[in-house]
Design a protein around this motif. Structure first.
Motif, PDB file in Angstrom:
ATOM      1  N   SER A 161       1.020  -1.306  -0.132  1.00 38.27           N
ATOM      2  CA  SER A 161       0.144   0.451   0.173  1.00 38.27           C
ATOM      3  C   SER A 161       1.214   1.502   0.176  1.00 38.27           C
ATOM      4  O   SER A 161       0.112   2.358   0.230  1.00 38.27           O
ATOM      5  CB  SER A 161      -0.772  -0.231   1.627  1.00 38.27           C
ATOM      6  OG  SER A 161      -2.108  -1.511   1.743  1.00 38.27           O
ATOM      7  N   VAL A 162       2.312   0.878   0.955  1.00 36.03           N
ATOM      8  CA  VAL A 162       3.243   2.621   0.313  1.00 36.03           C
ATOM      9  C   VAL A 162       2.791   3.434  -1.122  1.00 36.03           C
ATOM     10  O   VAL A 162       2.430   4.430  -0.223  1.00 36.03           O
ATOM     11  CB  VAL A 162       4.522   1.616   0.792  1.00 36.03           C
ATOM     12  CG1 VAL A 162       5.590   2.632   0.669  1.00 36.03           C
ATOM     13  CG2 VAL A 162       4.765   0.827   1.899  1.00 36.03           C
ATOM     14  N   PRO A 163       3.037   2.074  -2.092  1.00 38.73           N
ATOM     15  CA  PRO A 163       2.620   3.458  -3.279  1.00 38.73           C
ATOM     16  C   PRO A 163       2.156   4.071  -3.166  1.00 38.73           C
ATOM     17  O   PRO A 163       1.864   5.537  -3.562  1.00 38.73           O
ATOM     18  CB  PRO A 163       3.829   2.096  -4.597  1.00 38.73           C
ATOM     19  CG  PRO A 163       4.220   1.589  -3.825  1.00 38.73           C
ATOM     20  CD  PRO A 163       3.310   1.453  -2.091  1.00 38.73           C
ATOM     21  N   SER A 164       0.674   3.815  -3.027  1.00 40.54           N
ATOM     22  CA  SER A 164      -0.210   3.889  -3.588  1.00 40.54           C
ATOM     23  C   SER A 164       0.022   5.430  -2.289  1.00 40.54           C
ATOM     24  O   SER A 164      -0.603   6.487  -2.652  1.00 40.54           O
ATOM     25  CB  SER A 164      -1.011   3.446  -3.073  1.00 40.54           C
ATOM     26  OG  SER A 164      -2.526   3.713  -3.008  1.00 40.54           O
ATOM     27  N   VAL A 165       0.387   4.981  -0.895  1.00 36.34           N
ATOM     28  CA  VAL A 165      -0.283   6.172  -0.188  1.00 36.34           C
ATOM     29  C   VAL A 165       0.510   7.691  -0.284  1.00 36.34           C
ATOM     30  O   VAL A 165       0.224   8.761  -0.884  1.00 36.34           O
ATOM     31  CB  VAL A 165       0.204   5.775   0.810  1.00 36.34           C
ATOM     32  CG1 VAL A 165       0.331   6.656   2.219  1.00 36.34           C
ATOM     33  CG2 VAL A 165      -0.680   4.607   1.341  1.00 36.34           C
ATOM     34  N   VAL A 166       2.150   6.834  -0.995  1.00 36.65           N
ATOM     35  CA  VAL A 166       3.269   8.316  -1.297  1.00 36.65           C
ATOM     36  C   VAL A 166       2.448   9.122  -2.331  1.00 36.65           C
ATOM     37  O   VAL A 166       2.843  10.005  -2.357  1.00 36.65           O
ATOM     38  CB  VAL A 166       4.665   7.000  -1.257  1.00 36.65           C
ATOM     39  CG1 VAL A 166       5.385   8.414  -2.244  1.00 36.65           C
ATOM     40  CG2 VAL A 166       5.410   6.644  -0.013  1.00 36.65           C
ATOM     41  N   LEU A 167       2.368   8.443  -3.607  1.00 30.37           N
ATOM     42  CA  LEU A 167       1.560   9.170  -4.741  1.00 30.37           C
ATOM     43  C   LEU A 167       0.055   9.806  -4.597  1.00 30.37           C
ATOM     44  O   LEU A 167      -0.102  10.472  -4.947  1.00 30.37           O
ATOM     45  CB  LEU A 167       0.331   8.158  -5.984  1.00 30.37           C
ATOM     46  CG  LEU A 167       2.166   7.195  -6.932  1.00 30.37           C
ATOM     47  CD1 LEU A 167       1.432   6.362  -7.147  1.00 30.37           C
ATOM     48  CD2 LEU A 167       2.685   8.357  -6.730  1.00 30.37           C
ATOM     49  N   SER A 168      -0.461  10.154  -3.029  1.00 31.00           N
ATOM     50  CA  SER A 168      -1.613  10.643  -2.705  1.00 31.00           C
ATOM     51  C   SER A 168      -1.113  11.804  -1.353  1.00 31.00           C
ATOM     52  O   SER A 168      -1.398  12.385  -1.674  1.00 31.00           O
ATOM     53  CB  SER A 168      -2.769   9.194  -1.849  1.00 31.00           C
ATOM     54  OG  SER A 168      -2.161   9.040  -0.912  1.00 31.00           O
ATOM     55  N   THR A 169       0.080  11.309  -1.384  1.00 25.33           N
ATOM     56  CA  THR A 169       0.704  12.746  -0.077  1.00 25.33           C
ATOM     57  C   THR A 169       1.071  13.970  -1.664  1.00 25.33           C
ATOM     58  O   THR A 169       1.649  13.820  -2.677  1.00 25.33           O
ATOM     59  CB  THR A 169       1.598  12.221   0.062  1.00 25.33           C
ATOM     60  OG1 THR A 169       2.685  12.197  -0.561  1.00 25.33           O
ATOM     61  CG2 THR A 169       1.332  11.165   1.523  1.00 25.33           C
ATOM     62  N   ASP A 170       0.634  15.677  -1.288  1.00 20.05           N
ATOM     63  CA  ASP A 170       1.163  16.045  -1.910  1.00 20.05           C
ATOM     64  C   ASP A 170       2.315  16.579  -2.088  1.00 20.05           C
ATOM     65  O   ASP A 170       2.911  16.785  -2.950  1.00 20.05           O
ATOM     66  CB  ASP A 170       0.508  17.426  -1.100  1.00 20.05           C
ATOM     67  CG  ASP A 170      -1.137  17.622  -1.903  1.00 20.05           C
ATOM     68  OD1 ASP A 170      -1.793  16.122  -2.538  1.00 20.05           O
ATOM     69  OD2 ASP A 170      -2.286  18.432  -1.387  1.00 20.05           O
TER      70      ASP A 170
END
Lengths: 353, 311, 338
Positions: free
Chosen positions: A134-143
């Motif tokens: 899930s890390v990539p998705s979380v990172v991508l969603s941070t501004d």
């Protein structure tokens, strides 16, 4: 023909009115005006700039906006965001129930790897796997992450790429080499050399007169590229403009010298730009210390690093410190101008060859 | 002195017949090449071109030399290097007298050629306009199109001097390094391809250079108009195709790449081996090249007919 | 090759005319206005000017010579555009390369390259500003200079539309702007129609009358003859003769001239020529003969007469001394060739 009396009364005996300083500034003004007269250079520069700005604006207008989340991983394939979403637990569980379509287009969908399959029988392992994937998705969603990446991407492509290795050298070359080069090409140098002004002052005045044009086109080009780049562009403009102007002044000094030395200064300048500023500046060794854009590059790198960006992806090899870079740029501009003044005082121009 | 001198000096008309305007065009070309050869700057650029040539020349030699080693490593500038690594590297840069040796050579020479042609354009054509030597040519019994033809020929000669001629030398050298009678027979199509590529470059670049020079005349705008298509458009094409992963057809805006594709077709290269990958089709590139040539021809035709050419 | 004309005796002659006593106000003015001391100039392997020594103090001096004789090089040295390879060029004691020397020198170049898009008035005004005058003063001087050359009414058109005569006047106007003591004019009369030529000659005389020193080059002696009789004759980078036209003519008459004649019957010709009073000696060889004679003008007239009378077939007639050749060319009214 006028009578003697007119001559006597109007021209004679006014030597005290002559001021070399006034002549210097008049020459600065003339140099500035002459550049304005050569419209073709301005049009050519504007045309090239328009191409770059359009390319930058197109990238800005796309949904990716210099970021990489919505960029396809490969031609016609899924984007990074879609890939990240596919790695999340829900998508992975859904993939289990999807029918396996062997013939489905390889490029448009991505089949999960064996390690990505959920393992419900081992909950600990599955939870851990879900967490990591899930890390990539979380990172991508941070501004913050998206903005940093977009800024560095813009810096790499638009600022260090298009601007520093094309717009800055070429526009500066066009205007700085034309200051004396146009007079040589038009054979009008004789008018300047027979004025009661020291030769070195002619060289310096021509440089001072051409410099605003270099700064206008190079700096203006930089501003246009940055403003076309949206949010990362505005940040870049704020951070990098001193480096852009410093680089312009230093290169302008070099190209002005070319204008005094060579009959085809633009061609010599192009060779210099291609083989020195372009190739040598990108080499890993210490030869790049001789290229001026390397110092402008270092300045930009340091600015970005100071502003807290992860500058690793800028691919600047062993940048020098900000103080060193400024010192070298200023010293190079001064030394080259001094050398030019000295050489120009000794130069002899023959207009019959 | 008031002396009758009719026995000392007589007018004798020239008794030959002119050989026609096409010979005039050849003479214009000859004069133009000499004019360029008289420039130190030209020879400086030629020296840079020679550096690229020698890189290929000695690298081909190196490739053969490396292959004669049966040891595990060779000492290369004092550093031991595995022979396998070295020949793998040399194989990747295609320095073995194959299709891509010649294609790559012309591609790399392009960087110098762009500068040479900017110089040639302003010296050969721009000067005639700027310094009023055009009436000198046009007062001879040749038409304006012969004048332009002469200049195109001159530019073509320069282009060939930098590309085709050295490429042919590389071909001859490759034959001598390998087994010469089989190499020359087996790779005769490569020689034909090199000449075809050269012809293509001659026509396209000759027309383009002369058209640009007639259009802008002064050196500075000429150089700017010249680096636009060759440097900027390539940068944008690479960015759009390799960076943004757009349609490979965007590469068509890079004229040098179009010429490269057509040249590789002449050399008979497999399209899948062309680097960078994701290239448009050859016919598309050929269409662009033909379009550029046609555009230049139309422009020159218009300028030839215009009165203002002899201001 | 005969010995050169002994010009040393002539070199120091300056006309004496025009050296206005009112100019002599300080020490600086006591130095010669323009002084060449053994000045030589090489352009690469080409010797353009060979050991020139000249002194100018006033009046109008004509500089004649064939194309490529070194006239322009000499004038460019005088205006400090180039430096002599050997020797010295000074203006009132200041090196001609020094910018302060250019305050005293006005230069009207031979080249016809202007900033073509400017109007004549604007061009002259820019030149005035480059001399260091304030805006108002520059305007005043521009108007006065244009008035002086008779361009007042025609100065507002762009330069690119100007005729050759108008261009020449504009060039002259910019040279006059800062009221220089020395005016250096490179071929000011070439390409000017006869009426315009008269106007310009009148203007030059008028300038000389106000105490200016003029150095005017031309390849036509005829044009200069109307202006001054003080000339410098140049040939192959050397000063062949200096002085008034009469002085040079007299000296040439005294000076034996060597002429190579190639003719079909050299012995017979030699016999006939020896009978002439001007001929002092003849040497005969296989190809022809070399004649030494005084009073060249009379000798050539007699030679011409004999050629026609006896029907000689003269294949070649060439004075052997180059400087004498050139001087003769001018004095006999040719274009530098005998």
């Amino acid at each position: 023909m006028a009578s003697d009396t007119v001559f006597q009364s109007s021209i004679a005996n006014h030597k005290s009115d002559i001021s070399p300083a006034r002549a210097f500034w008049a020459l600065v003004l003339l140099s500035f005006e002459r550049q304005w007269r050569v419209r073709q250079v301005g049009w050519a520069a504007a045309g090239l700039l328009a191409l770059i700005v359009t390319a930058v604006a197109v990238e800005t207008a796309r949904p990716t906006r210099w970021g990489f989340a919505d960029r396809p991983i490969r031609r016609g394939g899924m984007t990074y965001r879609e890939y990240a979403a596919a790695l999340r637990p829900a998508a992975r569980y859904n993939a289990l129930t999807d029918p396996i379509e062997e013939e489905k287009d390889f490029f448009t969908t991505r089949r999960p790897r064996a390690a990505e399959y959920p393992s419900p029988l081992d909950p600990t392992r599955d939870a851990l796997k879900s967490l990591i994937l899930s890390v990539p998705s979380v990172v991508l969603s941070t501004d913050r992450y998206g903005a940093d990446w977009a800024f560095l991407n813009f810096t790499r492509l638009a600022v260090l790429g298009a601007y520093l290795s094309f717009v800055l050298p070429l526009f500066t070359l066009a205007y700085a080499s034309g200051a004396l080069g146009a007079d040589r090409e038009d054979r009008s140098m004789v008018w300047l050399l027979t004025r009661p002004v020291p030769r070195w002052a002619v060289y310096l005045a021509k440089f001072v007169g051409a410099l605003p044009w270099c700064l206008l086109f190079s700096g203006g080009g930089f501003a246009a590229i940055c403003l076309a780049g949206g949010a990362p562009g505005r940040t870049a403009l704020g951070l990098y403009w001193p480096a852009a102007l410093g680089g312009t002044v230093a290169l302008a000094a070099v190209f002005h010298l070319f204008g005094a030395l060579f009959r085809r200064p633009v061609v010599v300048g192009l060779v210099y730009v291609f083989f020195f500023e372009f190739l040598v500046a990108a080499l890993p060794g210490s030869l790049k210390l001789l290229s001026l854009t390397f110092y402008a590059r270092s300045l930009m790198y340091n600015e970005a690093a100071a502003a807290g960006y992860p500058v690793g992806m800028l691919a600047v090899n062993q940048p020098v410190s900000t103080a060193t870079a400024w010192a070298v740029l200023a010293a190079a501009a001064a030394a080259v101008t001094g050398l030019g003044m000295w050489l120009f005082s000794r130069a002899e121009f023959r207009d019959d060859v | 002195m008031g002396v009758q001198t009719d026995s000392l000096l007589r007018y004798r008309p020239w008794r030959g017949t002119p050989r026609g305007p096409l010979w005039g065009a050849a003479a214009v070309a000859r004069v133009a090449v000499r004019l360029l050869a008289g420039r130190r700057l030209f020879w400086g650029l030629a020296a840079l071109g020679l550096m690229v040539f020698f890189f290929f020349f000695y690298a081909q030699y190196l490739f053969v030399w490396i292959k004669t080693f049966t040891d595990e490593t060779v000492r290369f500038a004092g550093v031991p290097v595995a022979v396998a690594d070295l020949s793998k590297f040399l194989g990747r840069v295609n320095l073995d007298g194959s299709v891509h040796t010649f294609g790559n050579y012309v591609w790399f020479q392009g960087y110098i050629l762009v500068i040479v042609l900017a110089l040639a354009g302003s010296v050969l054509v721009g000067n005639d306009f700027a310094h009023g030597s055009l009436p000198f040519y046009l007062s001879k019994p040749i038409a304006r199109r012969h004048y332009l033809l002469g200049k195109v020929l001159a530019v073509g000669a320069v282009v060939n001097l930098f590309t085709t001629l050295p490429a042919v030398v590389l071909w001859v050298q490759a034959g001598l390094l390998f087994d010469w009678h089989t190499y020359y027979v087996d790779n005769f199509h490569l020689l034909v391809g090199i000449l075809g590529y050269g012809l293509l470059l001659t026509v396209t670049l000759g027309l383009l250079t002369v058209a640009t020079a007639v259009w802008v005349r002064r050196t500075v705008p000429m150089v700017m108009a010249w680096v636009g298509p060759f440097v900027l458009l390539r940068m944008i094409a690479e960015w759009v195709v390799d960076g943004l992963k757009y349609d490979p057809r965007w590469r068509l805006i890079d004229l040098w790449n179009d010429l490269y594709l057509c040249g590789l077709w002449c050399l008979g290269a497999d399209p899948r081996t062309i680097r960078p990958p994701a290239q448009p089709d050859v016919w598309e590139a050929a269409l662009v090249v033909a379009g550029v040539c046609g555009g230049c021809l139309l422009y020159l035709r218009r300028r030839v007919q215009a009165v203002e050419i002899v201001q | 090759m005969g010995p050169p004309i002994p010009t040393e005796a002539l070199l120091r002659t300056d006309s004496g005319r025009g050296s206005d006593s009112s100019l002599v106000t300080d020490d600086c003015s006591l130095k010669p206005l323009l002084l060449f001391e053994h000045a030589s100039k090489w352009y690469g392997p080409v010797l353009a000017l060979n050991q020139v020594t000249l002194e100018l103090t006033g009046g109008i001096t004509g500089l004649v010579g064939a194309n490529g004789a070194g006239k322009s090089t000499l004038l460019r040295l005088a205006t400090g555009q180039i430096a002599p390879t050997l020797g010295r060029v000074t203006v009132r004691g200041t090196d001609a390369r020094d910018w302060r020397a250019r305050r005293l020198v006005g230069y009207c170049p031979d080249a016809d390259a202007f900033y073509e898009d400017l109007s004549g008035r604007r061009f002259v005004r820019v030149m005035a500003r480059l001399c260091g005058y304030a805006r108002r003063e520059a305007d005043r001087r521009t108007d006065a200079a244009l008035d002086l050359v008779g361009m007042t009414g025609r100065a507002d058109r762009p330069l690119r539309g100007y005729s050759k005569g108008m261009r020449q006047r504009v060039k002259l106007a910019q040279a006059l702007l800062h009221d220089p003591e020395l005016l250096v004019l490179d071929e000011p009369l070439s390409g000017i129609d006869p009426v315009g030529r008269q106007d310009l000659l009148g203007l030059f005389r008028q300038l000389a009358a106000t105490g200016k020193c003029l150095l005017v080059s031309s390849h036509e002696l005829e044009a200069l003859e109307k202006l001054t009789d003080h000339v410098v004759v140049m040939a192959r980078g050397r000063v062949a003769a200096v002085g008034t036209l009469q002085q040079i003519r007299d000296r040439l008459d005294d000076y034996p001239l060597s002429v190579r004649v190639e003719v079909d019957r050299p012995r017979e010709v030699a016999r006939r020529l020896l009978a002439l009073p001007e001929v002092v000696g003849v040497e005969v060889d296989a190809a022809g003969l070399v004649v030494r004679a005084h009073h060249p003008k009379r000798f050539f007239a007699a030679f011409g007469r004999l050629t026609v009378e006896d029907g000689w077939e003269v294949r070649r007639l060439e004075p052997l001394d180059e400087s004498a050749h050139a001087v003769l060319g001018y004095l006999l009214g040719g274009s530098g060739r005998t």
